[in-house]
Design a protein around this motif. Structure first.
Motif, PDB file in Angstrom:
ATOM      1  N   VAL A  36       0.838  -1.203   0.000  1.00  0.00           N
ATOM      2  CA  VAL A  36       0.000   0.000   0.000  1.00  0.00           C
ATOM      3  C   VAL A  36       0.870   1.248   0.000  1.00  0.00           C
ATOM      4  CG1 VAL A  36      -1.619   1.346   1.388  1.00  0.00           C
ATOM      5  CG2 VAL A  36      -2.003  -1.093   1.047  1.00  0.00           C
ATOM      6  N   ASP A  37       1.921   1.225   0.815  1.00  0.00           N
ATOM      7  CA  ASP A  37       2.853   2.354   0.817  1.00  0.00           C
ATOM      8  C   ASP A  37       3.423   2.595  -0.576  1.00  0.00           C
ATOM      9  OD1 ASP A  37       2.504   2.961   3.429  1.00  0.00           O
ATOM     10  OD2 ASP A  37       4.407   2.160   4.145  1.00  0.00           O
ATOM     11  N   GLN A  38       3.797   1.495  -1.254  1.00  0.00           N
ATOM     12  CA  GLN A  38       4.388   1.623  -2.588  1.00  0.00           C
ATOM     13  C   GLN A  38       3.419   2.289  -3.558  1.00  0.00           C
ATOM     14  OE1 GLN A  38       8.070  -0.287  -1.696  1.00  0.00           O
ATOM     15  NE2 GLN A  38       7.424   1.012  -3.313  1.00  0.00           N
ATOM     16  N   ILE A  39       2.161   1.881  -3.496  1.00  0.00           N
ATOM     17  CA  ILE A  39       1.168   2.423  -4.431  1.00  0.00           C
ATOM     18  C   ILE A  39       0.981   3.923  -4.223  1.00  0.00           C
ATOM     19  CG2 ILE A  39      -1.273   2.384  -5.077  1.00  0.00           C
ATOM     20  CD1 ILE A  39      -1.251  -0.634  -4.494  1.00  0.00           C
ATOM     21  N   PHE A  40       0.759   4.319  -2.980  1.00  0.00           N
ATOM     22  CA  PHE A  40       0.496   5.736  -2.716  1.00  0.00           C
ATOM     23  C   PHE A  40       1.762   6.585  -2.826  1.00  0.00           C
ATOM     24  CE2 PHE A  40      -3.263   3.885  -0.565  1.00  0.00           C
ATOM     25  CZ  PHE A  40      -4.238   4.592  -1.255  1.00  0.00           C
ATOM     26  N   VAL A  41       2.886   6.021  -2.420  1.00  0.00           N
ATOM     27  CA  VAL A  41       4.149   6.755  -2.558  1.00  0.00           C
ATOM     28  C   VAL A  41       4.481   6.942  -4.033  1.00  0.00           C
ATOM     29  CG1 VAL A  41       6.648   6.581  -2.241  1.00  0.00           C
ATOM     30  CG2 VAL A  41       5.127   6.122  -0.328  1.00  0.00           C
ATOM     31  N   GLY A  42       4.264   5.888  -4.827  1.00  0.00           N
ATOM     32  CA  GLY A  42       4.551   5.991  -6.252  1.00  0.00           C
ATOM     33  C   GLY A  42       3.721   7.058  -6.932  1.00  0.00           C
ATOM     34  N   ASN A  43       2.457   7.157  -6.528  1.00  0.00           N
ATOM     35  CA  ASN A  43       1.576   8.151  -7.136  1.00  0.00           C
ATOM     36  C   ASN A  43       1.734   9.539  -6.525  1.00  0.00           C
ATOM     37  OD1 ASN A  43      -0.537   6.810  -9.127  1.00  0.00           O
ATOM     38  ND2 ASN A  43      -0.205   5.346  -7.466  1.00  0.00           N
ATOM     39  N   GLY A  44       2.130   9.597  -5.254  1.00  0.00           N
ATOM     40  CA  GLY A  44       2.222  10.889  -4.586  1.00  0.00           C
ATOM     41  C   GLY A  44       3.608  11.490  -4.566  1.00  0.00           C
ATOM     42  N   VAL A  45       4.624  10.643  -4.601  1.00  0.00           N
ATOM     43  CA  VAL A  45       6.007  11.126  -4.522  1.00  0.00           C
ATOM     44  C   VAL A  45       6.756  10.871  -5.825  1.00  0.00           C
ATOM     45  CG1 VAL A  45       8.184  10.957  -3.242  1.00  0.00           C
ATOM     46  CG2 VAL A  45       6.010  10.707  -2.028  1.00  0.00           C
ATOM     47  N   GLY A  46       6.449   9.744  -6.468  1.00  0.00           N
ATOM     48  CA  GLY A  46       7.129   9.411  -7.715  1.00  0.00           C
ATOM     49  C   GLY A  46       7.991   8.170  -7.557  1.00  0.00           C
TER      50      GLY A  46
END
Length: 660
Positions: A36-46
């Motif tokens: 879940v962290d990966q998904i949101f971090v990928g979309n929110g941070v890059g």
């Protein structure tokens, strides 16, 4: 017995669904935090954010491995204690495992903080993602001690008969993390720090729920004394949990090596160091989901496989193997098709930063996951072998693919550049599945042979009646003629003697195969012996045998040879524990005389047999086999067999005149 009959009679498909589905669900929940962290971090941070979380991943896996070392070890110890009805030390097993998990978490945090960014660079951080890795990791570290305790408790709660409670505790934490990630990252604009805070919040809530369980546990009550360190208990816990720890450790090694290689070869390519690192993190998350489903199928089947193998139901064992592999193949075929046809969807789910990143990630996803069916089948076969007590084969097989992957990861990029690191996976999968196939074909043949065996019923499946009196247990070094001495002592005192007879009785009483029980303390390879003894099916056989030893002792005076009966019956008041030893040269000559061994063979067999007996005794008791303080009489059989018999009989008669 009802549970045992159920495992041996219910349709294997029904059993597998009942046992495997909850296990799969629990494993999926356990990996949701990071995904879940990966998904949101990928979309929110890059993609740099994904690369940063990938850098921290090995540290969190080390913590996870430690928690499984103590959690799975304590859970196995609890299960064995339940079976033996020896529950007095269960609370200490729980307390010691919690304490050690917490302290190890503190050590991990201290090391991580003290080494700081130097550690992050060592395991793959680059100039571009170092600050993000620092921000994410230094928040995650704070919760490490409590997160380890929570995961340890989850294993214990399942062993205590409350798997749904453990699953719900993990699920609540995962839901909080899922909700917290978008709020912290997008609403509060906290970036990667927000993902870290959401993670530790979910972990903390799960921790509180697990701790709350201690107030209403079913089979133990925690008190301050439970946390007092106990070396014997800890040794047993660590022994039983080692397999789980080694599995996690292999993941750490692979991840760190790949991180370093991706940075090295990526920097020399058009993609740079961070794009390959970020792509690898995303691909590994997808890989982890599929692998956890496969492992859940095999792990859920473990108690079913173990029982039926121990009971000699080899046809059902074969049915289970076919069903486990079938389910795994179906899952993997579906996932492979989806990954190969829709790779862009999964890459974009974790965030898409530019055409170059997307192009590379799609290509490498298709390469790395192309033969995931081989990976999963190979892993479930290793778990299956562990389920039937074949640790000598199961443990090397479980790490075979990982070792091959490391080797190919080091070699292939030399010729293929950064994409060669991803090609290493299918190369490793092909060789690993080929070797595994050979092993499993041989296993299948052996199961067929076992099915064809005509096992005659022994007439020694009843316990002989005897007058109340002394119980004599005889432990002996190999080559001392201890079994023969025990039989002569029994004849002299006119009481029954039990040796191999115990396995026949245990088979009748428990439903396990006599041959299987007879071989539970056989001469296993020294390196694998502890893992072999810690497997579920072996522990099941130990419990069955110990129950029979107690039944025999309750019927009256007798002699019991071997099987660690001195420890099993340690609470008996009318117990005389005898240890028979002799000089090694005497024993070698005796073995040569009795079995026709050559000198070197006799010496080797003595050493191997004594090591196996010592390991078995240590496994069930936590004590040293042959320690004279644990016996009422230690005697050297080289003085002569008849003299030994006379000394033992006289000793027993003097101290227990009721049978003289």
């Amino acid at each position: 017995m009802k549970q045992n009959n159920y495992l041996g009679t219910e349709k294997v498909g029904v059993l597998l669904r009942q046992f495997a589905v909850p296990c799969i669900f629990s494993l999926i929940i356990s990996c949701l935090y990071n995904i879940v962290d990966q998904i949101f971090v990928g979309n929110g941070v890059g993609y740099l954010g994904n690369a940063a979380t990938g850098v921290i991943f090995p540290i969190t896996v080390i913590g996870w491995g430690v928690s499984l070392l103590f959690g799975d070890g304590a859970a196995a110890a609890l299960s064995v204690s339940f079976g033996k009805n020896e529950t007095q030390d269960i609370h200490s097993s729980v307390g010691n495992s919690m304490l050690c998990s917490f302290l190890c978490g503190v050590v991990i945090v201290a090391v991580s903080f003290s080494l700081g960014d130097g550690l992050l660079r060592l395991i793959g951080a680059t100039d571009a993602n170092l600050s993000l890795a620092h921000d994410y990791g230094f928040i995650i570290y704070f919760m490490m001690p409590l997160a380890l305790v929570q995961n340890t408790l989850a294993s214990i709660i399942r062993a205590d008969g409350s798997p749904r409670y453990a699953m719900c505790a993990m699920l609540v934490g995962a839901v909080i993390n899922i909700i917290g990630d978008p709020v912290a990252i997008f609403v509060l604009n906290m970036g990667i720090k927000g993902a870290a805070y959401a993670t530790i919040l979910g972990q903390f809530v799960s921790f509180l729920i697990c701790v709350l369980y201690l107030t209403k546990s079913k089979t133990f009550k925690i008190c301050l004394n439970s946390f007092r360190p106990n070396a014997d208990i800890l040794k047993r816990i660590v022994t039983l949990g080692t397999s789980s720890f080694l599995t996690q450790l292999s993941i750490v090694v692979i991840t760190i090596i790949n991180n370093i290689l991706l940075v090295k070869y990526g920097a020399a390519s058009v993609y740079g160091a961070d794009i390959p690192l970020a792509a690898f993190v995303v691909i590994m998350k997808l890989f982890q989901i599929v692998l956890n489903i496969a492992i859940g199928i095999a792990a859920g089947a473990q108690p079913i496989v173990g029982y039926n193998y121990g009971a000699g139901n080899h046809s059902r064992v074969q049915q289970l193997l076919k069903l486990i592999v079938k389910w795994t193949v179906i899952v993997c075929v579906v996932c492979t098709v989806v990954f190969e046809v829709f790779p862009l969807f999964f890459i974009q789910m974790f965030g898409a930063d530019g055409e170059l990143y997307t192009q590379f990630a799609v290509l490498c996803l298709r390469i790395y996951l192309s033969l995931i069916i081989f990976t999963c089948v190979q892993k479930v076969c290793a778990i299956f072998l562990q389920s039937i007590g074949h640790a000598k084969t199961a443990v090397p097989l479980s790490v075979l693919r990982d070792v091959l992957l490391i080797v190919f990861s080091l070699i292939v990029p030399i010729f293929g550049g950064v994409t060669g690191i991803f090609w290493a996976a299918p190369f490793a999968d092909i060789i690993a599945i080929a070797i595994t196939g050979i092993v499993m074909v041989r296993l299948w043949s052996s199961l067929e042979q076992e099915k064809q065996k005509n096992r005659p019923e022994t007439d020694l499946q009843t316990i002989q009646a005897s007058s109340p009196g002394v119980i004599i247990t005889i432990a002996r070094e190999h080559g001392t003629a201890g079994k023969y001495i025990g039989q002569l002592v029994a004849e002299k005192l006119d009481i029954p003697c039990y040796y191999k007879e115990m396995t026949a009785i245990a088979a009748k009483e428990s439903g396990l195969a006599s041959e299987f029980i007879s071989n539970i303390n056989s001469d296993e390879n020294a390196v694998m012996r502890e893992l072999y003894l810690s497997t579920n099916v072996i522990q099941q056989a130990v419990i069955a045998q110990d129950k029979v030893i107690k039944m025999i002792a309750d019927t009256g005076s007798c002699v019991i040879v071997g099987r660690s009966a001195d420890y099993v019956l340690r609470h008996k008041e009318n117990l005389v524990r005898i240890f028979i030893y002799a000089p090694k040269e005497y024993r070698i000559n005796k073995v040569m005389e009795m079995y026709g061994d050559r000198y070197d063979e006799g010496k080797k067999n003595i050493e191997r047999s004594d090591m196996a007996r010592a390991a078995y005794y240590r496994n069930i008791s936590g004590k040293k086999w042959g320690d004279p303080h644990q016996y009422e009489l230690c005697i050297d059989s080289s003085i002569g067999i008849e003299k030994c018999v006379d000394v033992i009989a006289e000793f027993v008669s003097e101290h227990h005149r009721g049978i003289s």
